[in-house]
Structures are given as C-alpha cells and as structure tokens.
Design an enzyme around this catalytic site. Sequence first.
Site, PDB file in Angstrom:
ATOM      1  N   GLY A  13       7.864   0.695   5.481  1.00  0.00           N
ATOM      2  CA  GLY A  13       8.085   2.127   5.305  1.00  0.00           C
ATOM      3  C   GLY A  13       9.567   2.430   5.354  1.00  0.00           C
ATOM      4  CB  ALA A  14      12.028   2.944   3.071  1.00  0.00           C
ATOM      5  CB  ALA A  17      10.739   6.294  11.621  1.00  0.00           C
ATOM      6  CG  PHE A 117      13.117  25.654  14.407  1.00  0.00           C
ATOM      7  CD1 PHE A 117      13.968  25.854  13.340  1.00  0.00           C
ATOM      8  CD2 PHE A 117      11.939  24.945  14.186  1.00  0.00           C
ATOM      9  CE1 PHE A 117      13.671  25.355  12.093  1.00  0.00           C
ATOM     10  CE2 PHE A 117      11.641  24.438  12.939  1.00  0.00           C
ATOM     11  CZ  PHE A 117      12.508  24.644  11.887  1.00  0.00           C
ATOM     12  CG  ASP A 218      -0.937   3.492   2.959  1.00  0.00           C
ATOM     13  OD1 ASP A 218      -2.004   4.117   2.772  1.00  0.00           O
ATOM     14  OD2 ASP A 218      -0.026   3.413   2.111  1.00  0.00           O
ATOM     15  CD  GLN A 237       2.961  21.131  14.209  1.00  0.00           C
ATOM     16  OE1 GLN A 237       3.837  20.649  13.515  1.00  0.00           O
ATOM     17  NE2 GLN A 237       3.172  21.535  15.436  1.00  0.00           N
ATOM     18  CG  HIS A 239       4.232  24.508   9.270  1.00  0.00           C
ATOM     19  ND1 HIS A 239       4.517  25.789   8.892  1.00  0.00           N
ATOM     20  CD2 HIS A 239       5.384  24.004   9.784  1.00  0.00           C
ATOM     21  CE1 HIS A 239       5.794  26.045   9.162  1.00  0.00           C
ATOM     22  NE2 HIS A 239       6.330  24.977   9.709  1.00  0.00           N
ATOM     23  CG  LEU A 249       6.635  23.399   5.649  1.00  0.00           C
ATOM     24  CD1 LEU A 249       5.311  23.575   6.331  1.00  0.00           C
ATOM     25  CD2 LEU A 249       7.443  22.333   6.325  1.00  0.00           C
ATOM     26  CD  GLU A 252       8.542  26.574  13.640  1.00  0.00           C
ATOM     27  OE1 GLU A 252       7.739  25.776  13.133  1.00  0.00           O
ATOM     28  OE2 GLU A 252       8.867  26.547  14.812  1.00  0.00           O
ATOM     29  NE  ARG A 283       6.437  23.853  13.102  1.00  0.00           N
ATOM     30  CZ  ARG A 283       7.093  22.836  12.571  1.00  0.00           C
ATOM     31  NH1 ARG A 283       6.495  21.668  12.449  1.00  0.00           N
ATOM     32  NH2 ARG A 283       8.322  22.987  12.161  1.00  0.00           N
ATOM     33  CG  HIS A 370       3.616  20.324   8.876  1.00  0.00           C
ATOM     34  ND1 HIS A 370       4.314  20.065   7.716  1.00  0.00           N
ATOM     35  CD2 HIS A 370       4.541  20.417   9.854  1.00  0.00           C
ATOM     36  CE1 HIS A 370       5.603  20.006   8.001  1.00  0.00           C
ATOM     37  NE2 HIS A 370       5.770  20.201   9.282  1.00  0.00           N
ATOM     38  CD  GLU A 401       3.699  12.703   9.993  1.00  0.00           C
ATOM     39  OE1 GLU A 401       4.699  12.742   9.240  1.00  0.00           O
ATOM     40  OE2 GLU A 401       2.676  13.355   9.799  1.00  0.00           O
ATOM     41  NE  ARG A 412       6.133  17.510  14.240  1.00  0.00           N
ATOM     42  CZ  ARG A 412       6.900  18.325  13.529  1.00  0.00           C
ATOM     43  NH1 ARG A 412       8.062  18.720  13.983  1.00  0.00           N
ATOM     44  NH2 ARG A 412       6.500  18.743  12.348  1.00  0.00           N
TER      45      ARG A 412
END
Lengths: 597, 143, 235, 125
Positions: A13-14, A17, A117, A218, A237, A239, A249, A252, A283, A370, A401, A412
């Site tokens: 995964g890129a 994270a 926020f 995945d 969550q 949103h 989205l 916020e 949220r 979300h 995530e 969150r």
Amino acid sequence: MANLHQFDVVVVGAGGAGLMAGLYASRTARTAVISKLYPTRSHTGAAQGGISAALGNLEEDRVEWHTYDSVKGSDYLGDQDAIEFMCQEAPQAILELEHMGLPFDRTPDGRISQRPFGGHTNNVTGKPVRRACHAADRTGHMILQTLYQQCLKNNVNFFDEFQVLDLLINDGKAVGVVAVNLADGELHTFHAKSIIFATGGHGRVWEITSNAYAYSGDGAAIVFRRGIPLEDMEFFQFHPTGIYKLGILITEGVRGEGGILINGKGERFMEKYAPRVKDLASRDVISRAIYLEIREGRGINGSNYVYLDVRPEVVNKYAALDGRTNPDGSPYRVTAEELLKKVPDIIDFNRVYLGIDPMTQPMPIQPTAHYTMGGIPTNQYGEVVIDDQKTVFPGLYAAGEVACVSVHGANRLGTNSLLDLVVFGKYAGLRAAEYARGVDFTPLPSDPEGFARQQFEALRTGSGKENMTDISNKMKKVMFDDVGVFRTEEGMQRALETLRELKERYRHVRVSDTGRIFNTELLNAWELGNLLDVAEVITVSALNRTESRGGHAREDYPNRDDVNWLKHTLVWKRDGRFEIGYKPVVITKYQPKERTY
Amino acid sequence: MKRQPRVVPLSKRGFNFEMQMWLFTRLSALAMHAIALVAFVGAMVMGARYHMNFADVMRWMFTPNVTHVQSTNLPDLDPWASLFWKLVAMALVLIATAHGVHGLVVIADDYIVKPLGRKIVRLISIVTMIAFSLMGLYVIWFS
Amino acid sequence: MKVTLKIFRFNPEVDKKWHYETYHLDAEPTDRVLDLLEYVKGYIDGTLSFRRSCAHGVCGSDAMRINGANRLACKTLVRDLGDKITVDPIMGLKVIKDLIVDMEPFFENYKKVLPWFINNSPLPADGRERLQSPEARERFDDTTKCILCACCTTSCPSFWGSDDYLGPAALVTAHRFIFDDRDEAAAERLQIISETSGLARCHTAFNCTLACPREIQITKAIGELKLATITGKLD
Amino acid sequence: MGMTRNVSLFKALGYKGKGPFLTFILHRIGGIGMAVFIAVHVLASFMGGPAGRFLNDIYESWPFQIFIYFCVMFHAINGLRITILDLWPKLLEYQREAIWVEFAVFIPLYAFSVYVIVSNALTGG
C-alpha cells in the site's frame, strides 16, 4: 519461480501510511513498496481538512487537550496510552512534514496555519480551538505528494500496479506476500523479513461513501484469511457531510470556517444536539443528528438530506450570534473571496457535480461512509498483536486506516486520520527496519503462490452466471440500510442473512475477461470477495455489541454500557466459524464519563 | 515578514543557447514588426499614398527593397533605392532568416529526438541560414 | 436521456487493431462519464478496462479523451457532453488495453525535474518549521494542485511529437519547487528544464491549460519558468 | 505489448483544442509557408533568367497571393500575441481575450487583403 524478489522490508500500500513507512524503513533497510495504484492515486490524496497537532501557532493549545479531545471523541474506547503517544508525537511529525517541504498554509508571521475542527476544544473554556494544520482543503493531497516525492528521493523500490493477494506465513512468522502484476497478470513472490500492511479501509462496503473504488478492504481480508484477528470492526465512521447521493466528502473545515447545518424548516438544528460547540461537534454526533432530523420529517422538502450553508452572510450572522472572534479578539467575519481561498476544492466539487455555487446557495448533504476505525490490531509501534495478551506476530506490521491501534476507538476525531498515518506509519517503518536488521530471512513456505493462484484461477475459470455488480450493489445497499448510522438487532440479522446469500452467489460469479493483461474485471471480482468477507465481519461484530458507542449506534441499545462493553472486540475465523474475543481498553488518566458537546 | 529577493546568478539560471534563441525569436519578431512599421511610414512619406496600391505597400513593408516597388507608377524611384532602405532591407533579411531557420529547427526538434539527428538538423540549418543570408544580401545590394 | 457511447477498444491478447464499440445507454444528465463506463463494465461487457479510483477528481486515475479533449471521466458530466459521447485513451502514450495506457514515460519525465524538496541548510535552531510568508506560499500555490493525471502532458502537441519533451506536468512540478522560497535547488532545476527537451518545446498551444481538471494555469507557470531562465528572478 | 504511441498527424489535428490550439497549427503552417516562399523567392531573384521568371509568375498569381498573405498576416499578428504573452506571463490569464483580440484584428485585415487581391485579379490589376 521466476518472479521472486527479496527485500528486508515490504510495504503493501502506498498511501500516506505506506509511504511514510517506506520512507523511514528505506533509511536503513532495503525496502519495497507495493501498490495496486500509482502511489499518487492513493486515497490519502482525497483528505481535505487538515492534520491536527497542538502546535499552538495561533492560540494556546496543549498536547493534553488534544489527547483528551481524542479520548472523548473515541467515546472512551480508544487506548489512552496510544492516544497519548500519538498526540505527543504530533507536533514533531507535522514539523518533519514541513521540513520535507510540505506546503502548509501560513500565518501572517510565517508559521503553519491552523484552523478549528469538529471536536477540537480548549479544555478550559470549552470553546473550539485552532488545531488543524492545513494546506487549503488539499491537506491530504499535499501529504501524499510530499511523501511520494521524498520516497523517490530516497530511492525506495516501487512496484506500482501490483495487487497483493496473499500473506505468506512460515514458522509463525510473516515471511512474504504474493502479488499479481496487473500489467501482465504474472504472479510475483516477495520474500521479506518484515511486512507492513498499509492498505487502507473498506468504505466501499456501503452504498453512499466518500471512499475510493480502491477501498475494498484488501489488507484486512488477506490477513483475516490467514488467521489474524480483526479488531473493533463494528466501528465505522459516517461523515455527516457528504454530497447528496454521491457521497463525495465536504470537509469539516467548511464548518470550521463557519458553515452551518440547516434543516428543512430553516433551523440550525445542531443547537439542540450539541449546545456548546454546535456544528463543530464530533462526527458521529452530527451524523446521528442529521438522521434524526430526516426521520422526523425535517429533511429538506421532507426528503433525506439537509443543507450545509456556507454563504458568507449566513456564516457572519451565526458567527456574530455565537460571539466568535479572531485570535486578536476582533469579531469573526468572512467574505466570499476568503472562503474561496480556504476551501477551493469543495466549491469546485459543488459546481461540477451539483451545478451549485456554495457562495450563493446552500449545499445538499447527507451522511456518507467515511472511515474505518477498526482493523488489524496493532500496538503503537505498528506491530500486529494477535490476542488480548499483547502477543506480537513476528514480522507483521500494519499502519494507517487498515490498522487499529486503537487511537480512534469508537469514533475518530476529525484530522486524526492523517495524524494516525503519519505517526504510526513512521513508527511501523522504523520498527520494521529495526526488526529486519536483527533477524535472518525465514524460508518461504512450499508453493508460496498456491493459495493466491487457486483464488484467482477459481474466479477466472468459473462457469457461474452471477453478475458481480449486482451482488456488489445488493451488499452496499443492505449494509447502508441495516448496518449504517443506526442499527437494530433485526436489521443486522437481515443483513447477515443477505450477506451469506450473496457470498453463496459470489461463488458462482461470472468473470468474462479471461485475459492476463490488465484484467480489471478479475481484480474487481477478487476485491468484491474481500468486501463480502469484511462486511460479514463488520455485521457479526456489530450484532455482538449490545450497546451504543461512537460510530456504533443501536436503537435497541441506545446507551453506552461501560460496565459490560468497555472493551475491544476481536474476531477470528477458525475452521469456517467466527470466534469473538475481547481485550481491555487501556485507561490512563481519563475515566469514562458522559460525552456531550 | 521580510523577504530577500531570490535571484539565480546568470551562469546558473539555465539561460543557455536554447533559451537565448527562444528570447531571440520573440525579440526578432518585435524587431520585424518595428521594421515593417518604419517601412510603412517611410512609404507614406515618399508618396505611396498617391502612387501605390495596397498590394504594393504590403510588398514594400514585407521587405523594403526597391525591386518590390519598381513596377508601380512611382514617378521617382531614387528615394526608394537609397542606401538607408538597402541597409534596412538587409537587416530585415538577416533577422528574418535567423528567425525563420530557427523556427524550422524548433519544428524539427518536436519530431527528431536523437542527439545525432538534432546535430545534423542544426548543422544543416546553420549552413542554410548563412547561404540564404548571403544570397539575400547579394540580391538586395545589386538590385 | 438516451446516450450513444462510443468507446475505443483494444485487447492486445486478441486484437491486431483497435476499433470502436458502440453502446446505447440510459443516463441521467448528472451522471459522470465514469458512471457510464462502470455501467458498461458491470452489465454489458466486463472486459472493458480502464483505471479509476477516487471518482471525484482528486486521484487522477481516469484521464481520457472524451469527445476529443482530455478530461477526467469522473469530473465530466453527461449534461455537458450531449447524447453522443466518444471515449478514447489519452494520446502520446502506448495503449496497453482499451483505455489503459503505459504511464511509465510520463512518470519518468516527472522524475527528471528533481520532483522533491531540497534544502540542505540546517533546520531552524528551535527545531520548528521553516518560516514562509503567506505571500511566498501563495507564489507557487497554483502548481501544488497537480495530481499527475497526465491530461495536460498528453494534450500537448510537442509531447505527441515525441515523449522526449518533459511535458507540462513535469514543468508544473518544477515550477512548484523553483518558486518555493524554502527550496534551494532552483538553479539545478532551471538548468534541467532549459534544455531542448524542456521549456523551449512549449509552443503555447494552451491545450494543457484547457485540459487541466484542477484548473492550474499551466501555460502561465511555464511562461514564468521561461522568464526565470532569462532574468533569474524567482519572486 | 500494446500499441505504439497513438498519435498520427490526422489524430493530432483531431484533438479538440480550442482557439489557441488552432492558432498554433496555423502559426506553423504560416511559418513554413513563408519559409518556403522566401527561400524560393530569394533563390529565383538570385538566379534570374527564365527559371526565375517562371517562379515569379507563380507567386504573382492571385491564388498564391491569397495563400501567402494569409501566411504573413497570420504569422505576424499571432506572433505578436505570443510575444506579448510570453514576455509578460501575467497576461497569460487573459489568453482567451487575447485570442479574441487577435481574430478581431486579423479577420478584417485579411478580408480586406483578399478583397483587394480578388478585385485586382478580376479587373486585371
């Protein structure tokens, strides 16, 4: 095996994270980053509002306040040691990003600009505090670009458009992954000492979602099949502000800049649900409020959406009513031009998809799936822990995530996702590299590609007639209706039955493309399998938890139950059956109390 | 906050032959417009208003060379054939040839990518440019 | 409304030559072209291949030529196209399958302009952020928006001529760093982009600016770079 | 694997660019047209003799005149626009307006030229 690669650390995964992990691991270890998309396509790039850290650039702010807000936001299900760690690390992480060149917006004296926020408060006054560092409403985009660029600079080995299919385990250790090169359909085996999963969430389980097509769970599904438990999967969550019907989205940040939620009667309804911070409540609170308004017939024209109003005159009116001020004490006022600078992409989305100009018209919004709070259980160094005894699975890491540290608990706090992936991505990368330095390669199991090939071939050569889009749409609908913002025993039972029916149908799914080169149909079919698996885990977990907490709101159990349920859920699949276990929530300073905004 | 102006020194700012020619193309375009304007004003002063039609004025502006107007009804060709106009016409030919040949090189660069190919194009272009400049000067001087 | 959708098809494992396939669909005016493609793939012909991910114009996966001009399929609505829609792959890159092209040359060009922040000076003594005024930040704001979708580069006639030209996207990236007053490698980058394969090959056809789904003023950015090579001024 | 870079001249011209793309194409055509014309013209003047006169006849014919007037005028006016925009990149934000101005200048000027050429041709000069 022609396609065997050996690396110290393999990152799957890129997104934010994965790139963060890859970047830090690559400083001391031979590192490969495998991604099914080009890294810059990852969904981190869609994150808008900001990344939080108690820098205090505009007004007083403290790490403790950030910690408390996150604990409270998590509805006391977050592990407080991990949250403390994350909030403590936050300022340093943000500054490191700035040192990597990330173009944050600036304050007049040249520091990183911050804005209010949802759920970010001054713990003394209870008023919103400016804590979210931002780059217009493209913060995630800037993070993704900056990290990708730094990885290129550091010569990280990228395997772009390689879909990881399987995790290889030998001798109780993670020893590699199997991936398919989408360009030619060849299977590749990556032999590694450490493997970091950073594959993101699974929001595509739901019908209305802000998540990318690629968000098919995945990583979670792959490790789950290999006997690793998933934690807190019932918590997802929604949103509050997604564009009506499309789910895209609306950050916020729009409410941070003064946007107001309005129901069909023209009322600012958040005053009822969160008297103190109103439209900047957490949220889950706002999503439920919108649902309740709609259910009681106060949607716009009795329909199932409400308005988010960011017209300058409306913003100014309510800012004056709230007595909102600028840092220097003057009354808060905005002009259309300033808003245009602060949330340009939002305005663009509205113009493109709805033909609406938010400067003169309110935006129709509804809650949208979300963010995945649950996922692969890890500790604060990204190491995967597979039981309630903090037992670490050697060589396996997760971040972002897909991981559940758990810092987000049951809900969150806005902007903590970007913080999560930066902080834990970094530590997962560092830990993985450190571990790799100290061990030798464990041999691969025999026929490492066997399981992956078998899964793929079954789909490719199956003679079924079931249409996968059909199955997928049914799953999304039932999940949104019955395992969405509000849940009931009856609804979830129904959902579970439907899911099992769909899984049966999925076994006979038809894949018409039998080619090898960019067989996206085959890939989508495989992803659907992951989504179905994950959806089942979510539903099983949600049915099991008989309370309401954060993102998990049950109508038949409307209250939080700290006596019985102040614990994390763990779900395994053993011999085809689900097993549910628990692990305690770590509580340090903050005892659970009622959560009001 | 005060900011230092950021300036890259001349040797490091990438102002190489490529960019010099880019600038030359723009400046030579302006120069040619200026020359055409001078030729136009000159033509008016020398009586083109009474003796020449539109096409002839255009041709004269295109290159202010006496052969471009000698077939018209001008009663007195001498001022048109003065040294001044010869020099102007020759300046124009030199500028235009360089501008034009460089333009062709730019087009060739879009399609010819190999370094050797580009070298050959440049070599041919320089030879062509010199040959045509000389021919142009010769024609104007002896006309 | 009824829509006639014509899609460029090429399957390297079967076809020798590409062809158009025509589909007749029912569509809402507010449908995205991506929705139509998803429908065709989901219910009519599963072999149709294209890239997509975020579906709202921020990831840059689904750049394609729609009714003759480069756009993102997820940011183009049926109501803006009418009832005849033709979808082709972007030009100047090898077609691998249907609407999927080989993006490698594009990313190779991107990597040539040193697309990463370079500042080797010591960090501020307090360990905090490098200061930057809002005006200095604003200077390169436009070019930070790039999502590398390749709409611009593959609409550029110079790039069609040969992929040796760095292309608008790479130059936009160069602009983002050169005009960032915290970055210290402006001179190096200027020297890279002022070669024959760089700035000089931009002939201001503006296709890039008009194709950009993020509305970056690309031609303007390239224009500023050209002047920077001449004057050396980076403000 | 796959098709080669899929840009034929035909395809390239089929790209739906807007005003600036069209002017870019016409600028090239104008430039090349002029380069060929001037080369031949200088060559012919330099050589003189029957060959020179033959070439002279060609480019004094009215269809050729219409063509070469187009090349010169368009190249000159479009070149001026490009030069101004290039030297003051801030103006590039007004490129749409610049194209309108360009055509507002070019069309009447060229139309007048064509009118003169054609009427001269019809009346025999």
